[in-house]
Design an enzyme around this catalytic site. Structure first.
Site, mmCIF file in Angstrom:
data_model
loop_
_atom_site.group_PDB
_atom_site.id
_atom_site.type_symbol
_atom_site.label_atom_id
_atom_site.label_comp_id
_atom_site.label_asym_id
_atom_site.label_seq_id
_atom_site.Cartn_x
_atom_site.Cartn_y
_atom_site.Cartn_z
ATOM 1 N N ARG A 1 4.911 -65.483 -14.630
ATOM 2 C CA ARG A 1 4.682 -64.459 -15.671
ATOM 3 C C ARG A 1 3.423 -63.627 -15.424
ATOM 4 N NH1 ARG A 1 6.756 -69.106 -18.639
ATOM 5 N NH2 ARG A 1 4.763 -69.998 -18.048
ATOM 6 N N ILE A 2 2.292 -64.294 -15.153
ATOM 7 C CA ILE A 2 1.031 -63.543 -15.018
ATOM 8 C C ILE A 2 1.033 -62.719 -13.731
ATOM 9 C CG2 ILE A 2 -1.478 -63.752 -14.754
ATOM 10 C CD1 ILE A 2 -1.279 -66.310 -16.540
ATOM 11 N N ALA B 1 -6.714 -68.702 -12.458
ATOM 12 C CA ALA B 1 -5.659 -69.691 -12.758
ATOM 13 C C ALA B 1 -6.273 -70.988 -13.290
ATOM 14 C CB ALA B 1 -4.822 -69.942 -11.517
ATOM 15 N N ASP C 1 -12.739 -67.003 -12.914
ATOM 16 C CA ASP C 1 -12.737 -67.177 -14.377
ATOM 17 C C ASP C 1 -12.681 -68.659 -14.747
ATOM 18 O OD1 ASP C 1 -12.510 -66.246 -17.131
ATOM 19 O OD2 ASP C 1 -10.408 -66.872 -17.058
ATOM 20 N N GLU D 1 -15.850 -77.451 -16.507
ATOM 21 C CA GLU D 1 -16.182 -76.394 -17.471
ATOM 22 C C GLU D 1 -16.868 -76.996 -18.688
ATOM 23 O OE1 GLU D 1 -12.664 -74.072 -18.239
ATOM 24 O OE2 GLU D 1 -12.588 -73.330 -16.188
ATOM 25 N N HIS E 1 -14.025 -68.568 -18.314
ATOM 26 C CA HIS E 1 -12.649 -68.914 -18.726
ATOM 27 C C HIS E 1 -12.210 -68.095 -19.951
ATOM 28 C CE1 HIS E 1 -9.483 -72.355 -18.649
ATOM 29 N NE2 HIS E 1 -8.932 -71.192 -18.930
ATOM 30 N N ALA F 1 -7.528 -65.621 -21.553
ATOM 31 C CA ALA F 1 -6.670 -65.457 -22.735
ATOM 32 C C ALA F 1 -7.469 -65.028 -23.961
ATOM 33 C CB ALA F 1 -5.954 -66.778 -23.027
HETATM 34 N N1 LIG Z 1 -7.688 -67.881 -17.046
HETATM 35 C C1 LIG Z 1 -7.013 -68.163 -18.138
HETATM 36 O O1 LIG Z 1 -7.523 -68.128 -19.240
HETATM 37 C C2 LIG Z 1 -5.560 -68.513 -18.029
HETATM 38 C C3 LIG Z 1 -4.690 -68.148 -19.081
HETATM 39 C C4 LIG Z 1 -3.349 -68.457 -18.952
HETATM 40 C C5 LIG Z 1 -2.882 -69.149 -17.830
HETATM 41 N N2 LIG Z 1 -3.770 -69.497 -16.862
HETATM 42 C C6 LIG Z 1 -3.294 -70.216 -15.674
HETATM 43 O O2 LIG Z 1 -2.361 -69.397 -14.984
HETATM 44 C C7 LIG Z 1 -1.323 -70.234 -14.491
HETATM 45 C C8 LIG Z 1 -0.070 -69.394 -14.271
HETATM 46 O O3 LIG Z 1 0.455 -68.948 -15.502
HETATM 47 P P1 LIG Z 1 1.897 -68.262 -15.578
HETATM 48 O O4 LIG Z 1 2.174 -68.024 -17.026
HETATM 49 O O5 LIG Z 1 1.999 -67.132 -14.638
HETATM 50 O O6 LIG Z 1 2.787 -69.470 -15.068
HETATM 51 P P2 LIG Z 1 4.303 -69.440 -14.540
HETATM 52 O O7 LIG Z 1 4.825 -70.806 -14.716
HETATM 53 O O8 LIG Z 1 5.030 -68.299 -15.164
HETATM 54 O O9 LIG Z 1 4.133 -69.117 -12.981
HETATM 55 C C9 LIG Z 1 3.574 -69.988 -12.060
HETATM 56 C C10 LIG Z 1 4.381 -69.868 -10.775
HETATM 57 O O10 LIG Z 1 3.658 -70.507 -9.719
HETATM 58 C C11 LIG Z 1 4.583 -71.175 -8.873
HETATM 59 N N3 LIG Z 1 3.817 -72.188 -8.159
HETATM 60 C C12 LIG Z 1 3.352 -73.375 -8.596
HETATM 61 N N4 LIG Z 1 2.607 -73.981 -7.639
HETATM 62 C C13 LIG Z 1 2.609 -73.147 -6.573
HETATM 63 C C14 LIG Z 1 2.033 -73.199 -5.266
HETATM 64 N N5 LIG Z 1 1.287 -74.247 -4.869
HETATM 65 N N6 LIG Z 1 2.263 -72.174 -4.426
HETATM 66 C C15 LIG Z 1 3.005 -71.112 -4.804
HETATM 67 N N7 LIG Z 1 3.585 -71.004 -6.028
HETATM 68 C C16 LIG Z 1 3.379 -71.998 -6.893
HETATM 69 C C17 LIG Z 1 5.662 -71.710 -9.805
HETATM 70 O O11 LIG Z 1 6.843 -71.909 -9.108
HETATM 71 C C18 LIG Z 1 5.752 -70.567 -10.823
HETATM 72 O O12 LIG Z 1 6.745 -69.637 -10.467
HETATM 73 C C19 LIG Z 1 -1.191 -71.300 -15.589
HETATM 74 O O13 LIG Z 1 -0.614 -72.480 -15.105
HETATM 75 C C20 LIG Z 1 -2.608 -71.524 -16.030
HETATM 76 O O14 LIG Z 1 -3.191 -72.578 -15.316
HETATM 77 C C21 LIG Z 1 -5.079 -69.198 -16.928
HETATM 78 O O1 LIG Z 2 -7.363 -71.701 -24.187
HETATM 79 C C1 LIG Z 2 -8.182 -71.245 -23.409
HETATM 80 O O2 LIG Z 2 -9.352 -71.147 -23.680
HETATM 81 C C2 LIG Z 2 -7.751 -70.806 -22.010
HETATM 82 C C3 LIG Z 2 -6.286 -70.678 -21.886
HETATM 83 C C4 LIG Z 2 -5.709 -70.661 -20.520
HETATM 84 O O3 LIG Z 2 -6.436 -71.269 -19.563
HETATM 85 C C5 LIG Z 2 -4.274 -71.126 -20.536
HETATM 86 O O4 LIG Z 2 -3.863 -71.887 -19.656
HETATM 87 O O5 LIG Z 2 -3.554 -70.688 -21.437
#
Ligand SMILES: NC(=O)c1ccc[n+]([C@@H]2O[C@H](COP(=O)([O-])OP(=O)(O)OC[C@H]3O[C@@H](n4cnc5c(N)ncnc54)[C@H](O)[C@@H]3O)[C@@H](O)[C@H]2O)c1
Ligand SMILES: O=C(O)CC[C@@H](O)C(=O)O
Length: 302
Positions: free
Chosen positions: A151-152, A229, A254, A259, A277, A280
């Protein structure tokens, strides 16, 4: 139903829960106390700060009330999900609510490291005018390699297209949309070709970091690494070494292994753009997360 909000929740969502007749307690407890407190709650809502590990779940189970844990966010690596679910506790998250916010922060960091915005903000406040030092790079025509294409990453890719970048990606599962637009490749190929490498994958503790010394060595020495991530997906010691030896041009981070981070060398590095971090942390994402949490609880209570 009694609900514990351990890391807060957007205020309209709290109001909505109360109006629907739920008893809401908005209080953060440290790990030693949390399990005991959970004996009296049916639902626990967390963000990333609260770690819900086995000992806490065991304590909560003694009370026999806890039935639902909601992660207000995406990554559930702060919860022992299998253990909770094997013991009759449902675990849910809000996977779509923050995708755009994280993608926009990722782009903020990409621009920041390319144009020295992060460091110029610091040096100007120190009274310096380092115009000659800050000759950056255009994004136009550059290659952005996305590790993970969920998604992201797909939101990041759309923005990269608008900047005239070439997007390549690697992804574990086959379920991706719009693949015709972007080239899928191996991790090694991606690392060797990209000017910007950005991670968008969950942290898998069993597998450890996806980017370590070997992978950093494959990157161009003009390339940047972006991690919005999870801390564990990049080996911070190897990253610092790659920065200090000019193996890569810079990084943006981030999320950290620990943390709040104590990695002073990394966060003070002049070629690193950092945020605490906050991927979101926008009004919009928190609003959507709050509403999704309310919906999950309402649905569960039926
Ligand atoms: N910085 C923040 O505040 C924040 C906020 C939201 C999510 N995140 C992080 O972002 C990550 C991704 O979110 P998303 O919604 O896009 O998830 P998602 O599940 O939609 O997409 C993740 C994709 O990565 C693929 N994947 C997993 N391991 C892999 C690897 N080793 N190599 C290649 N591809 C791989 C999966 O198959 C999946 O398609 C979350 O798991 C979370 O840890 C961080
Ligand atoms: O909740 C937060 O502060 C960070 C969220 C983010 O890392 C997530 O995986 O949704």
């Amino acid at each position: 139903m009694r609900i514990l909000l351990s890391d807060g929740l957007e205020k309209e969502a709290i109001k909505s829960l109360e109006e629907k007749g739920f008893e809401v307690v908005n209080e953060h407890y440290e790990a030693e106390e949390l399990g005991e407190k959970l004996k009296d709650f049916d639902v626990l809502v967390v963000r990333s700060a609260t770690k819900v590990r086995k000992p806490i779940i065991d304590k909560a189970l003694e009370g026999g009330r806890l039935k639902l844990i909601i992660r207000g966010g995406v990554g559930v690596d702060n919860i022992d999900v299998d253990y909770a679910q094997n013991n009759g506790i449902t675990v849910k998250n809000t996977p779509r609510a923050s995708s755009i916010s994280v993608a926009e922060l990722t782009f903020g960091h990409i621009i920041s490291v390319s144009r020295f915005i992060h460091i110029a903000n610091v040096t100007m406040r120190e009274g310096k005018w380092e115009k000659k030092k800050y000759e950056g790079f255009e994004l136009y025509g550059k290659t952005l390699g996305l590790i993970g294409f969920g998604r992201i990453a797909q939101e990041v890719a759309k923005r990269a297209e608008a900047f005239g970048m070439k997007v390549i990606y690697t992804n574990l599962s086959g379920k991706v949309v719009d693949t015709f637009k972007f080239e899928r490749c191996s991790l090694e190929e991606l690392l060797r070709k990209s000017d910007y490498v950005s991670l968008h994958i969950p942290f898998d503790k069993a597998k450890g970091p996806v980017i370590g010394k070997e992978q950093l060595d494959m990157m161009k020495n003009t390339a940047f690494l972006i991690n919005c991530a999870r801390g564990g997906v990049v080996d911070e010691a190897a990253l610092l070494e790659a920065l200090n030896s000019n193996k890569i041009a810079g990084a943006a981070i981030d999320v950290f292994e620990e943390e709040p981070t104590k990695n002073e060398a990394l966060i003070n590095h002049p070629r690193v753009s950092v945020t605490p971090h906050i991927g979101a942390s926008t009004i919009e994402a928190q609003g959507k997360i709050g509403m999704e949490v309310v919906n999950i609880i309402e649905e569960f209570a039926k």
